[in-house]
Design an enzyme around this catalytic site. Structure first.
Site, PDB file in Angstrom:
ATOM      1  N   CYS A 112       0.766  -1.306   0.154  1.00  0.00           N
ATOM      2  CA  CYS A 112       0.004   0.029  -0.071  1.00  0.00           C
ATOM      3  C   CYS A 112       0.792   1.311   0.109  1.00  0.00           C
ATOM      4  CB  CYS A 112      -1.105   0.108   1.173  1.00  0.00           C
ATOM      5  SG  CYS A 112      -0.168  -0.326   2.620  1.00  0.00           S
ATOM      6  N   HIS A 148      -2.609   6.210   4.613  1.00  0.00           N
ATOM      7  CA  HIS A 148      -1.290   6.640   4.824  1.00  0.00           C
ATOM      8  C   HIS A 148      -1.017   8.094   4.237  1.00  0.00           C
ATOM      9  CE1 HIS A 148      -1.385   2.606   6.136  1.00  0.00           C
ATOM     10  NE2 HIS A 148      -0.540   1.831   4.926  1.00  0.00           N
TER      11      HIS A 148
HETATM   12  N1  LIG Z   1      -4.959  -3.085   5.642  1.00  0.00           N
HETATM   13  C1  LIG Z   1      -4.630  -2.437   4.493  1.00  0.00           C
HETATM   14  O1  LIG Z   1      -4.452  -1.564   4.640  1.00  0.00           O
HETATM   15  C2  LIG Z   1      -3.845  -3.351   3.367  1.00  0.00           C
HETATM   16  C3  LIG Z   1      -3.242  -2.558   2.428  1.00  0.00           C
HETATM   17  C4  LIG Z   1      -2.643  -3.355   1.457  1.00  0.00           C
HETATM   18  C5  LIG Z   1      -2.412  -4.741   1.442  1.00  0.00           C
HETATM   19  N2  LIG Z   1      -2.947  -5.222   2.594  1.00  0.00           N
HETATM   20  C6  LIG Z   1      -2.930  -6.827   2.543  1.00  0.00           C
HETATM   21  O2  LIG Z   1      -4.175  -7.413   2.415  1.00  0.00           O
HETATM   22  C7  LIG Z   1      -4.355  -8.664   2.967  1.00  0.00           C
HETATM   23  C8  LIG Z   1      -5.448  -8.351   3.795  1.00  0.00           C
HETATM   24  O3  LIG Z   1      -5.228  -7.584   4.788  1.00  0.00           O
HETATM   25  P1  LIG Z   1      -6.359  -6.985   5.665  1.00  0.00           P
HETATM   26  O4  LIG Z   1      -5.856  -5.838   6.336  1.00  0.00           O
HETATM   27  O5  LIG Z   1      -7.740  -6.834   5.175  1.00  0.00           O
HETATM   28  O6  LIG Z   1      -6.510  -7.801   6.894  1.00  0.00           O
HETATM   29  P2  LIG Z   1      -7.737  -8.343   7.836  1.00  0.00           P
HETATM   30  O7  LIG Z   1      -8.660  -7.315   8.071  1.00  0.00           O
HETATM   31  O8  LIG Z   1      -6.867  -8.985   9.267  1.00  0.00           O
HETATM   32  O9  LIG Z   1      -8.518  -9.456   7.133  1.00  0.00           O
HETATM   33  C9  LIG Z   1      -7.718 -10.866   6.965  1.00  0.00           C
HETATM   34  C10 LIG Z   1      -8.846 -11.602   6.057  1.00  0.00           C
HETATM   35  O10 LIG Z   1      -8.179 -12.980   5.971  1.00  0.00           O
HETATM   36  C11 LIG Z   1      -9.159 -13.925   6.288  1.00  0.00           C
HETATM   37  N3  LIG Z   1      -8.213 -15.110   6.835  1.00  0.00           N
HETATM   38  C12 LIG Z   1      -7.305 -15.252   7.865  1.00  0.00           C
HETATM   39  N4  LIG Z   1      -7.132 -16.369   8.212  1.00  0.00           N
HETATM   40  C13 LIG Z   1      -7.386 -17.209   6.962  1.00  0.00           C
HETATM   41  C14 LIG Z   1      -7.426 -18.700   6.692  1.00  0.00           C
HETATM   42  N5  LIG Z   1      -6.828 -19.401   7.441  1.00  0.00           N
HETATM   43  N6  LIG Z   1      -8.148 -18.941   5.784  1.00  0.00           N
HETATM   44  C15 LIG Z   1      -8.773 -18.074   4.850  1.00  0.00           C
HETATM   45  N7  LIG Z   1      -8.699 -16.651   5.150  1.00  0.00           N
HETATM   46  C16 LIG Z   1      -8.428 -16.307   6.276  1.00  0.00           C
HETATM   47  C17 LIG Z   1      -9.649 -13.394   7.422  1.00  0.00           C
HETATM   48  O11 LIG Z   1     -10.865 -14.174   7.815  1.00  0.00           O
HETATM   49  P3  LIG Z   1     -11.383 -14.178   9.221  1.00  0.00           P
HETATM   50  O12 LIG Z   1     -12.275 -12.956   9.319  1.00  0.00           O
HETATM   51  O13 LIG Z   1     -12.449 -15.446   9.089  1.00  0.00           O
HETATM   52  O14 LIG Z   1     -10.496 -14.397  10.232  1.00  0.00           O
HETATM   53  C18 LIG Z   1      -9.992 -12.160   6.752  1.00  0.00           C
HETATM   54  O15 LIG Z   1     -11.213 -12.137   5.997  1.00  0.00           O
HETATM   55  C19 LIG Z   1      -3.099  -9.034   3.712  1.00  0.00           C
HETATM   56  O16 LIG Z   1      -2.066  -9.606   2.974  1.00  0.00           O
HETATM   57  C20 LIG Z   1      -2.287  -7.447   3.741  1.00  0.00           C
HETATM   58  O17 LIG Z   1      -1.093  -7.245   3.891  1.00  0.00           O
HETATM   59  C21 LIG Z   1      -3.609  -4.585   3.384  1.00  0.00           C
END
Ligand SMILES: NC(=O)c1ccc[n+]([C@@H]2O[C@H](COP(=O)([O-])OP(=O)(O)OC[C@H]3O[C@@H](n4cnc5c(N)ncnc54)[C@H](OP(=O)(O)O)[C@@H]3O)[C@@H](O)[C@H]2O)c1
Length: 337
Positions: free
Chosen positions: A130, A244
């Site tokens: 990001c 950010h």
């Molecule tokens: N947040 C940001 O600003 C941002 C920006 C760019 C990229 N990212 C990337 O995008 C990705 C998601 O980030 P996020 O911020 O959305 O994280 P998050 O809010 O913690 O969400 C994680 C997601 O992954 C699922 N998950 C966790 N363990 C799993 C498993 N064993 N099998 C299947 N699904 C599973 C979770 O499901 P449950 O609800 O069932 O646990 C939830 O839907 C990451 O790789 C992160 O590095 C994030």
């Protein structure tokens, strides 16, 4: 246009939920949505286009018949499941770090290198980090005009960059402090974030830079096809809910004035110039949130440079959940159509 079967791996997370909103807003032709998450979410529903969809367990079988997967889970789940989805014929656009630096996986910011999408031999396409997206969208048009030599960046990254747990933790800490309580054990941050700054995102690696700090250079080289691109980056977690911010200084090969930079950026795709210091107008994370443009301001010469006529300093803010993740992925999916 025929609709596509779209699966979202991580549909209950910050990025996954934003992806559904972006698909809906941008009228992406979805014939069927397949929301996937962990066992914790089975039994829940997510809402998309006025319909409640039951969340399914993310297994390899769940990708049968899927055309496009938008990946919004962690590195481990992406590395395990997406190659299996790809083998079944789905094109996977992933937000994790798992595939970003693989030679046979394009890493794409559509405003910069959408031509790279055409070649995706593994059916995998990666979304950059990001902070990389937010920094490079305004840097690219300046590079095209004057040739980048080196870049120094400090990032100010919101709590929601650590996903739902990060967002919930900042709210919890504020509530505890407002109630006169101690914040107690902090998770996912190493220290209290409310009323604080944490100068560490990711683990420490080469030369005491963190993994997050090295992404801008490694990913930037691939995206801009600039193998010599050099960045010194410091990433800081700040007690901001969303969006950010980055302070960026760039040395260029050729002369470029702040006025020229402002003119270039005002024409650049994905960028909005917000730069009227006399009127106290500059980008701030609250203004960058819930929209897709990277706001750029405080554009000025770097007075410390030996060649200030070839050096610029600016400040930019972008919604890292939208353009830094979900919107960028949906833009890539639109290119596939
Ligand atoms: N947040 C940001 O600003 C941002 C920006 C760019 C990229 N990212 C990337 O995008 C990705 C998601 O980030 P996020 O911020 O959305 O994280 P998050 O809010 O913690 O969400 C994680 C997601 O992954 C699922 N998950 C966790 N363990 C799993 C498993 N064993 N099998 C299947 N699904 C599973 C979770 O499901 P449950 O609800 O069932 O646990 C939830 O839907 C990451 O790789 C992160 O590095 C994030």
């Amino acid at each position: 246009m025929a609709g596509k079967v779209v699966a979202i791996l991580g549909a209950t997370g910050v990025v996954g939920m934003q992806m559904m909103q972006c698909l809906e807003e941008r009228k992406f032709p979805v014939s069927r949505l397949v929301p996937l998450a962990s066992e914790r979410s089975v039994g829940k529903t997510v809402r998309f286009c006025d319909t409640d969809y039951p969340v399914q367990l993310a297994t390899p079988q769940a990708f049968a018949g899927v055309d496009i997967v938008l990946g919004a889970a962690g590195d481990t789940q992406a590395a395990e499941l997406l190659p299996q989805a790809a083998q079944q014929g789905a094109v996977c656009i992933d937000n994790s770090h798992a595939f970003r630096l693989c030679d046979d996986v394009p890493l794409v910011i559509p405003e910069i290198n959408k031509q790279d999408i055409a070649c995706h031999p593994r059916n995998l396409i990666a979304n950059p980090n990001c902070a990389t997206i937010i920094g490079l969208v305004p840097t690219w048009p300046l590079h095209q005009a004057a040739g980048i030599k080196r870049m120094i960046v400090s990032t100010y990254q919101a709590a929601s960059g650590a996903g739902m747990p990060g967002l919930n933790e900042l709210v919890r800490e504020h509530r505890a402090l407002n109630a006169g309580q101690d914040v107690g054990a902090t998770d996912p941050f190493a220290y209290q974030l409310a009323y604080n700054l944490i100068p560490q995102i990711g683990g420490f690696t080469e030369e005491n830079y963190t993994s997050e700090e090295l992404k801008m250079q490694h990913e930037g080289r691939k995206i801009m096809h600039l193998p010599q691109f050099c960045v010194s980056c410091t990433c800081v977690r700040v007690p901001v809910m969303r969006s950010h911010s980055e302070s960026i200084t760039i040395d260029f090969e050729k002369d470029i004035s702040p006025e020229e930079a402002r003119a270039i950026l005002s024409e650049a795709p994905g960028v909005k110039v917000v730069d009227k210091p006399d009127e106290l107008v500059y980008p701030m994370p609250l203004d960058a949130s819930d929209q897709d443009l990277i706001l750029v301001g405080r554009i000025r010469r770097d007075l410390s440079s030996p060649r200030p006529e070839r050096s610029l300093t600016f400040w930019c803010c972008g919604d890292q959940i939208r353009k830094g993740a979900a919107t960028n992925a949906v833009q890539i999916a639109e290119c596939l159509l």
